[in-house]
Design a protein around this motif. Structure first.
Motif, PDB file in Angstrom:
ATOM      1  N   ILE A  19       0.831  -1.205   0.000  1.00 13.19           N
ATOM      2  CA  ILE A  19       0.000   0.000   0.000  1.00 13.19           C
ATOM      3  C   ILE A  19       0.862   1.251   0.000  1.00 13.19           C
ATOM      4  O   ILE A  19       0.596   2.203  -0.742  1.00 13.19           O
ATOM      5  CB  ILE A  19      -0.990  -0.024   1.185  1.00 13.19           C
ATOM      6  CG1 ILE A  19      -2.033  -1.123   0.958  1.00 13.19           C
ATOM      7  CG2 ILE A  19      -1.668   1.335   1.359  1.00 13.19           C
ATOM      8  CD1 ILE A  19      -2.920  -1.401   2.138  1.00 13.19           C
ATOM      9  N   VAL A  20       1.917   1.263   0.796  1.00 15.70           N
ATOM     10  CA  VAL A  20       2.820   2.423   0.828  1.00 15.70           C
ATOM     11  C   VAL A  20       3.430   2.659  -0.560  1.00 15.70           C
ATOM     12  O   VAL A  20       3.470   3.782  -1.049  1.00 15.70           O
ATOM     13  CB  VAL A  20       3.912   2.249   1.902  1.00 15.70           C
ATOM     14  CG1 VAL A  20       5.017   3.281   1.744  1.00 15.70           C
ATOM     15  CG2 VAL A  20       3.299   2.341   3.299  1.00 15.70           C
ATOM     16  N   SER A  21       3.872   1.598  -1.212  1.00 18.46           N
ATOM     17  CA  SER A  21       4.442   1.744  -2.552  1.00 18.46           C
ATOM     18  C   SER A  21       3.409   2.234  -3.556  1.00 18.46           C
ATOM     19  O   SER A  21       3.718   3.055  -4.426  1.00 18.46           O
ATOM     20  CB  SER A  21       5.031   0.412  -3.030  1.00 18.46           C
ATOM     21  OG  SER A  21       6.153   0.077  -2.263  1.00 18.46           O
ATOM     22  N   LEU A  22       2.179   1.754  -3.441  1.00 17.74           N
ATOM     23  CA  LEU A  22       1.126   2.196  -4.359  1.00 17.74           C
ATOM     24  C   LEU A  22       0.814   3.682  -4.183  1.00 17.74           C
ATOM     25  O   LEU A  22       0.584   4.384  -5.167  1.00 17.74           O
ATOM     26  CB  LEU A  22      -0.147   1.362  -4.171  1.00 17.74           C
ATOM     27  CG  LEU A  22      -0.102  -0.060  -4.731  1.00 17.74           C
ATOM     28  CD1 LEU A  22      -1.323  -0.857  -4.270  1.00 17.74           C
ATOM     29  CD2 LEU A  22       0.005  -0.061  -6.242  1.00 17.74           C
ATOM     30  N   VAL A  37     -12.812  -4.055  -5.547  1.00 16.81           N
ATOM     31  CA  VAL A  37     -13.612  -4.261  -6.758  1.00 16.81           C
ATOM     32  C   VAL A  37     -12.684  -4.583  -7.931  1.00 16.81           C
ATOM     33  O   VAL A  37     -12.920  -5.529  -8.689  1.00 16.81           O
ATOM     34  CB  VAL A  37     -14.499  -3.033  -7.056  1.00 16.81           C
ATOM     35  CG1 VAL A  37     -15.141  -3.137  -8.428  1.00 16.81           C
ATOM     36  CG2 VAL A  37     -15.561  -2.874  -5.975  1.00 16.81           C
ATOM     37  N   PHE A  38     -11.616  -3.799  -8.073  1.00 12.99           N
ATOM     38  CA  PHE A  38     -10.658  -4.016  -9.157  1.00 12.99           C
ATOM     39  C   PHE A  38     -10.101  -5.437  -9.105  1.00 12.99           C
ATOM     40  O   PHE A  38     -10.108  -6.165 -10.105  1.00 12.99           O
ATOM     41  CB  PHE A  38      -9.520  -2.986  -9.063  1.00 12.99           C
ATOM     42  CG  PHE A  38      -8.407  -3.244 -10.027  1.00 12.99           C
ATOM     43  CD1 PHE A  38      -8.511  -2.850 -11.349  1.00 12.99           C
ATOM     44  CD2 PHE A  38      -7.254  -3.895  -9.612  1.00 12.99           C
ATOM     45  CE1 PHE A  38      -7.478  -3.111 -12.251  1.00 12.99           C
ATOM     46  CE2 PHE A  38      -6.221  -4.153 -10.507  1.00 12.99           C
ATOM     47  CZ  PHE A  38      -6.341  -3.763 -11.827  1.00 12.99           C
ATOM     48  N   LEU A  74     -10.489   5.885 -14.686  1.00  8.66           N
ATOM     49  CA  LEU A  74      -9.066   5.547 -14.803  1.00  8.66           C
ATOM     50  C   LEU A  74      -8.787   4.599 -15.966  1.00  8.66           C
ATOM     51  O   LEU A  74      -7.632   4.293 -16.242  1.00  8.66           O
ATOM     52  CB  LEU A  74      -8.574   4.913 -13.501  1.00  8.66           C
ATOM     53  CG  LEU A  74      -8.661   5.804 -12.262  1.00  8.66           C
ATOM     54  CD1 LEU A  74      -8.370   4.992 -11.006  1.00  8.66           C
ATOM     55  CD2 LEU A  74      -7.702   6.976 -12.391  1.00  8.66           C
ATOM     56  N   ASP A  75      -9.832   4.123 -16.620  1.00 11.77           N
ATOM     57  CA  ASP A  75      -9.743   3.151 -17.711  1.00 11.77           C
ATOM     58  C   ASP A  75      -9.191   1.812 -17.225  1.00 11.77           C
ATOM     59  O   ASP A  75      -8.516   1.099 -17.961  1.00 11.77           O
ATOM     60  CB  ASP A  75      -8.909   3.696 -18.884  1.00 11.77           C
ATOM     61  CG  ASP A  75      -9.081   2.862 -20.157  1.00 11.77           C
ATOM     62  OD1 ASP A  75     -10.165   2.265 -20.334  1.00 11.77           O
ATOM     63  OD2 ASP A  75      -8.127   2.797 -20.950  1.00 11.77           O
ATOM     64  N   ALA A  99      -2.256  -3.595 -16.961  1.00  7.43           N
ATOM     65  CA  ALA A  99      -0.932  -3.032 -16.663  1.00  7.43           C
ATOM     66  C   ALA A  99      -0.833  -2.652 -15.197  1.00  7.43           C
ATOM     67  O   ALA A  99       0.200  -2.877 -14.547  1.00  7.43           O
ATOM     68  CB  ALA A  99      -0.666  -1.815 -17.557  1.00  7.43           C
ATOM     69  N   PHE A 100      -1.907  -2.083 -14.629  1.00  2.97           N
ATOM     70  CA  PHE A 100      -1.917  -1.735 -13.209  1.00  2.97           C
ATOM     71  C   PHE A 100      -1.803  -2.998 -12.350  1.00  2.97           C
ATOM     72  O   PHE A 100      -1.078  -3.015 -11.348  1.00  2.97           O
ATOM     73  CB  PHE A 100      -3.181  -0.944 -12.846  1.00  2.97           C
ATOM     74  CG  PHE A 100      -3.304  -0.658 -11.390  1.00  2.97           C
ATOM     75  CD1 PHE A 100      -2.436   0.219 -10.753  1.00  2.97           C
ATOM     76  CD2 PHE A 100      -4.288  -1.267 -10.623  1.00  2.97           C
ATOM     77  CE1 PHE A 100      -2.539   0.483  -9.394  1.00  2.97           C
ATOM     78  CE2 PHE A 100      -4.405  -1.012  -9.267  1.00  2.97           C
ATOM     79  CZ  PHE A 100      -3.530  -0.133  -8.654  1.00  2.97           C
TER      80      PHE A 100
END
Length: 128
Positions: A19-22, A37-38, A74-75, A99-100
């Protein structure tokens, strides 16, 4: 030889480091609900609908709709009318979302490597 299972402290450390990196990387941050959800859309098979996601995550349909609104902006996902039931909308994956997910996997792999090096008691960090 099988690897030793990770301790709960190591698992929480991986979650924290991920989470910190994100949030430190360039780009937008997702809320916990948006991320749930993602990940549900990308890691579980099936034609995902608002109703199905709400049931799977045990949250309201309006909460799912808001999360999908953001993910669509965000597509990361796309909505498409279900051809078999035009009243229903299917959630589809996108190239940008894939990609995410790949980036998130790399971040988690780094967090895993860092936390495997730490003592199982979680001694590398202070709690305060």
């Amino acid at each position: 030889m099988a690897a030793a299972p990770l301790s709960s402290d190591q698992l929480v450390g991986i979650l924290r480091d991920t989470i910190v990196s994100l949030v430190r990387r360039d780009g937008v941050d997702l809320s916990a609900r948006q991320l749930a959800v993602f990940l549900t859309c990308y890691l579980t098979d099936g034609g995902h609908t608002v109703r199905g996601l709400a049931q799977d995550l045990n949250v309201s349909k309006p909460a799912i709709t808001r999360a999908l609104d953001r993910l669509t902006e965000l597509d990361y996902v796309r909505r498409k009318v279900d051809p078999s039931d035009r009243r229903s909308v299917l959630v589809q994956r996108t190239v940008k979302g894939a990609a995410f997910l790949r980036e998130t996997r790399h971040i988690m792999a780094d967090a895993l490597a860092n936390n495997k090096e730490a003592p199982a008691s979680g001694g590398r960090r202070s709690a305060g």
